[in-house]
Design a protein around this motif. Structure first.
Motif, PDB file in Angstrom:
ATOM      1  N   LEU A   1       1.357   9.936 -15.221  1.00  0.00           N
ATOM      2  CA  LEU A   1       0.526   9.618 -14.061  1.00  0.00           C
ATOM      3  C   LEU A   1      -0.957   9.677 -14.410  1.00  0.00           C
ATOM      4  O   LEU A   1      -1.754   8.848 -13.950  1.00  0.00           O
ATOM      5  CB  LEU A   1       0.842  10.590 -12.916  1.00  0.00           C
ATOM      6  N   LEU A   2      -1.335  10.658 -15.232  1.00  0.00           N
ATOM      7  CA  LEU A   2      -2.728  10.759 -15.654  1.00  0.00           C
ATOM      8  C   LEU A   2      -3.157   9.540 -16.460  1.00  0.00           C
ATOM      9  O   LEU A   2      -4.261   9.007 -16.278  1.00  0.00           O
ATOM     10  CB  LEU A   2      -2.925  12.024 -16.506  1.00  0.00           C
TER      11      LEU A   2
ATOM     12  N   GLY B   1       1.778   4.782 -20.251  1.00  0.00           N
ATOM     13  CA  GLY B   1       0.933   4.917 -19.071  1.00  0.00           C
ATOM     14  C   GLY B   1      -0.224   3.927 -19.077  1.00  0.00           C
ATOM     15  O   GLY B   1      -0.527   3.295 -18.052  1.00  0.00           O
ATOM     16  N   VAL B   2      -0.881   3.779 -20.224  1.00  0.00           N
ATOM     17  CA  VAL B   2      -2.010   2.842 -20.321  1.00  0.00           C
ATOM     18  C   VAL B   2      -1.527   1.402 -20.138  1.00  0.00           C
ATOM     19  O   VAL B   2      -2.181   0.585 -19.475  1.00  0.00           O
ATOM     20  CB  VAL B   2      -2.737   3.001 -21.670  1.00  0.00           C
ATOM     21  N   ILE B   3      -0.370   1.075 -20.728  1.00  0.00           N
ATOM     22  CA  ILE B   3       0.173  -0.278 -20.597  1.00  0.00           C
ATOM     23  C   ILE B   3       0.515  -0.578 -19.145  1.00  0.00           C
ATOM     24  O   ILE B   3       0.136  -1.623 -18.596  1.00  0.00           O
ATOM     25  CB  ILE B   3       1.420  -0.443 -21.490  1.00  0.00           C
TER      26      ILE B   3
ATOM     27  N   PHE C   1     -12.296  -0.999  -2.442  1.00  0.00           N
ATOM     28  CA  PHE C   1     -12.133   0.437  -2.670  1.00  0.00           C
ATOM     29  C   PHE C   1     -10.733   0.806  -3.137  1.00  0.00           C
ATOM     30  O   PHE C   1     -10.549   1.821  -3.808  1.00  0.00           O
ATOM     31  CB  PHE C   1     -12.442   1.219  -1.376  1.00  0.00           C
ATOM     32  N   LEU C   2      -9.728   0.002  -2.760  1.00  0.00           N
ATOM     33  CA  LEU C   2      -8.338   0.388  -2.981  1.00  0.00           C
ATOM     34  C   LEU C   2      -8.032   0.685  -4.439  1.00  0.00           C
ATOM     35  O   LEU C   2      -7.369   1.681  -4.757  1.00  0.00           O
ATOM     36  CB  LEU C   2      -7.404  -0.707  -2.465  1.00  0.00           C
ATOM     37  N   LEU C   3      -8.500  -0.154  -5.355  1.00  0.00           N
ATOM     38  CA  LEU C   3      -8.175   0.032  -6.760  1.00  0.00           C
ATOM     39  C   LEU C   3      -8.857   1.256  -7.364  1.00  0.00           C
ATOM     40  O   LEU C   3      -8.473   1.702  -8.441  1.00  0.00           O
ATOM     41  CB  LEU C   3      -8.542  -1.220  -7.561  1.00  0.00           C
ATOM     42  N   PHE C   4      -9.864   1.801  -6.689  1.00  0.00           N
ATOM     43  CA  PHE C   4     -10.437   3.070  -7.117  1.00  0.00           C
ATOM     44  C   PHE C   4      -9.684   4.249  -6.486  1.00  0.00           C
ATOM     45  O   PHE C   4      -9.612   5.336  -7.058  1.00  0.00           O
ATOM     46  CB  PHE C   4     -11.922   3.148  -6.746  1.00  0.00           C
ATOM     47  N   VAL C   5      -9.139   4.015  -5.302  1.00  0.00           N
ATOM     48  CA  VAL C   5      -8.363   5.069  -4.638  1.00  0.00           C
ATOM     49  C   VAL C   5      -7.048   5.320  -5.383  1.00  0.00           C
ATOM     50  O   VAL C   5      -6.618   6.473  -5.530  1.00  0.00           O
ATOM     51  CB  VAL C   5      -8.083   4.678  -3.173  1.00  0.00           C
ATOM     52  N   ILE C   6      -6.422   4.241  -5.884  1.00  0.00           N
ATOM     53  CA  ILE C   6      -5.128   4.393  -6.568  1.00  0.00           C
ATOM     54  C   ILE C   6      -5.217   5.342  -7.758  1.00  0.00           C
ATOM     55  O   ILE C   6      -4.409   6.283  -7.861  1.00  0.00           O
ATOM     56  CB  ILE C   6      -4.580   3.009  -6.999  1.00  0.00           C
ATOM     57  N   PRO C   7      -6.145   5.174  -8.717  1.00  0.00           N
ATOM     58  CA  PRO C   7      -6.190   6.138  -9.820  1.00  0.00           C
ATOM     59  C   PRO C   7      -6.564   7.537  -9.361  1.00  0.00           C
ATOM     60  O   PRO C   7      -6.110   8.531  -9.948  1.00  0.00           O
ATOM     61  CB  PRO C   7      -7.251   5.564 -10.771  1.00  0.00           C
TER      62      PRO C   7
ATOM     63  N   SER D   1      -4.580  13.019  -8.859  1.00  0.00           N
ATOM     64  CA  SER D   1      -4.334  14.193  -8.009  1.00  0.00           C
ATOM     65  C   SER D   1      -2.857  14.572  -7.994  1.00  0.00           C
ATOM     66  O   SER D   1      -2.499  15.746  -8.118  1.00  0.00           O
ATOM     67  CB  SER D   1      -4.819  13.914  -6.583  1.00  0.00           C
ATOM     68  N   VAL D   2      -1.986  13.561  -7.850  1.00  0.00           N
ATOM     69  CA  VAL D   2      -0.543  13.818  -7.804  1.00  0.00           C
ATOM     70  C   VAL D   2      -0.032  14.308  -9.151  1.00  0.00           C
ATOM     71  O   VAL D   2       0.916  15.107  -9.217  1.00  0.00           O
ATOM     72  CB  VAL D   2       0.203  12.537  -7.371  1.00  0.00           C
ATOM     73  N   ALA D   3      -0.664  13.889 -10.235  1.00  0.00           N
ATOM     74  CA  ALA D   3      -0.193  14.249 -11.576  1.00  0.00           C
ATOM     75  C   ALA D   3      -0.166  15.752 -11.799  1.00  0.00           C
ATOM     76  O   ALA D   3       0.649  16.259 -12.584  1.00  0.00           O
ATOM     77  CB  ALA D   3      -1.083  13.590 -12.628  1.00  0.00           C
TER      78      ALA D   3
END
Length: 421
Positions: free
Chosen positions: A17-18, A142-144, A158-164, A169-171
């Motif tokens: 996830l990270l 993960g990177v792929i 904003f969404l694509l910044f919220v996803i990571p 956080s979940v990781a």
């Protein structure tokens, strides 16, 4: 491998996830920066910030862990990463982004150091090699996979910044809730650069040059792809191709390295990567050729990281391996900081093809130096070389030390078997 997954599944899941979050933020900034009007040179400074933070953290994180413990360091750095990711779209300024990249690089290095010390503590002598392999595969995967998230529709910006931010956080949940935070931790002091060069000139020079190549892939590939007008889907495929190549060719090249003069393999691998960069310069207008070139560059350049470490170890006593590796990673970090800056300047001078031009020059210089070193001293016989251990170029000194421990353990076992016969 089942024992490794049983003992380390939470850590590996968290790291996956990270890496999803980290892989997405690097590519996303590379796309959004040019769209916001940032110049290529300014984007190179933004991207270089990550590697500056990463290198600084590799020096200071061990002290932080000793003072306050693994859990506090892990949680604090993870919170900072999530916060900075949310701030990127809110403060669209190149200097703010550069500062954010420094913070993210610092935090991710600290998180990796902490996670890798847990990985080492959870692995036994029998499973350490498998644990390292699983860890590297998870990092690359993960990177792929992160590149596929680039095509998620984002009308708000904003969404694509919220996803990571959410992924990061979940990781931490599976890691902090299931791993006992009690691994032993000792930092290794690197040997001086003069001593390191005396032991392995090719290792030291090669790691510096390779730092520039790796940082170009991780930092500037999205900037190049945006400037040549690729669509988001094509950008995600282009960046992923570098890491797919690394994942596919890592183990075949590792197998070869244990069976031939490693300097010859370094020469051949760097030469193939340079040829791929040359093809992309000339024929990059064809997207299929661009993908193949990225696969070749990533496939041959990323394994060189592990190969150069293994080559340096061939000339070292086991007691010196950890300190030499710390020095090699420091040199690699210097090259990684310089890489985006130089590529940004070259791209500003000659246009987008400058991205591949510098990669070509760096890999050609590495191939030429490997060929030169073969004329200066005899190689170590195949029977006397240590084992090749696959590592990601984003590995911290902790992962490299774990790999060194594993290599030494295998060498001792082989010696015991030989003496028993």
């Amino acid at each position: 491998m089942l024992d490794v997954l049983k003992n380390s599944w939470a850590l590996l899941l968290g790291m996956l996830l990270l890496m999803l979050g980290n892989g997405l933020q690097g590519s996303l900034l590379g796309v959004r920066g040019p769209e916001a009007g940032f110049s290529t040179l300014m984007m190179s400074m933004v991207m270089s910030g990550y590697f500056a933070g990463f290198l600084f953290a590799s020096r200071v994180t061990p002290g932080m862990i000793k003072r306050v413990g693994h859990v506090r360091v892990f949680a604090a750095l993870g919170s900072l990463v999530s916060a900075v990711l949310i701030l990127f779209p809110a403060v669209v300024n190149p200097f703010a982004w550069m500062a954010g990249r420094v913070i993210i690089g610092f935090c991710f290095c600290g998180v990796y150091v902490t996670a890798e010390s847990w990985l080492n503590d959870s692995a036994s002598n029998e499973t350490r090699g498998q644990a390292l392999s699983a860890y590297m595969i998870v990092q690359m995967a993960g990177v792929i996979a992160a590149q596929a998230l680039l095509v998620v529709p984002d009308s708000s910006g904003f969404l694509l910044f919220v996803i990571p931010s959410v992924l990061v956080s979940v990781a931490f949940a599976p890691i902090l809730l299931s791993i006992s935070p009690t691994p032993a931790f000792e930092a290794t002091k690197p040997m001086t650069l003069r001593e390191l060069y005396g032991f392995s000139p090719l290792g030291m020079v090669g790691m510096f040059l390779l730092g520039g190549v790796f940082s170009a892939q991780f930092g500037m590939a999205a900037v190049y792809a945006t400037e040549v007008g690729l669509s988001l889907g094509q950008i995600s495929m282009f960046i992923a191709a570098f890491y797919v190549g690394a994942l596919v060719l890592q183990y075949p090249l590792g197998w070869l390295s244990d069976r031939m003069d490693r300097r010859m393999l370094i020469f051949a691998g760097a030469g193939c990567g340079a040829a791929g960069a040359g093809a992309a310069m000339v024929l990059g207008g064809n997207f299929v050729i661009l993908l193949v070139a990225a696969f070749i560059i990533g496939g041959f350049s990323n394994p060189l990281y592990s190969l150069l470490i293994a080559h340096a170890n061939d000339y070292l006593e086991p007691a010196d391996m950890a300190s030499a590796s710390a020095g090699l990673l420091f040199v690699n970090g210097l090259g990684a900081i310089a890489g985006p800056l130089v590529i940004g300047w070259v791209m500003a001078m000659v246009g987008p093809p400058g991205f591949f031009l510098l990669i070509l020059l760096l890999l050609a210089a590495l191939a030429s130096y490997a060929l030169y070193r073969m004329t200066q001293r005899a190689g170590v016989s195949v029977e006397d070389t240590g084992i090749y251990t696959a590592l990601s170029p984003s590995a911290t000194p902790i992962a490299v030390e774990v790999a060194q421990e594993y290599a030494i353990e295998v060498a001792e076992e082989l010696d015991d078997e030989a003496s028993g016969d």
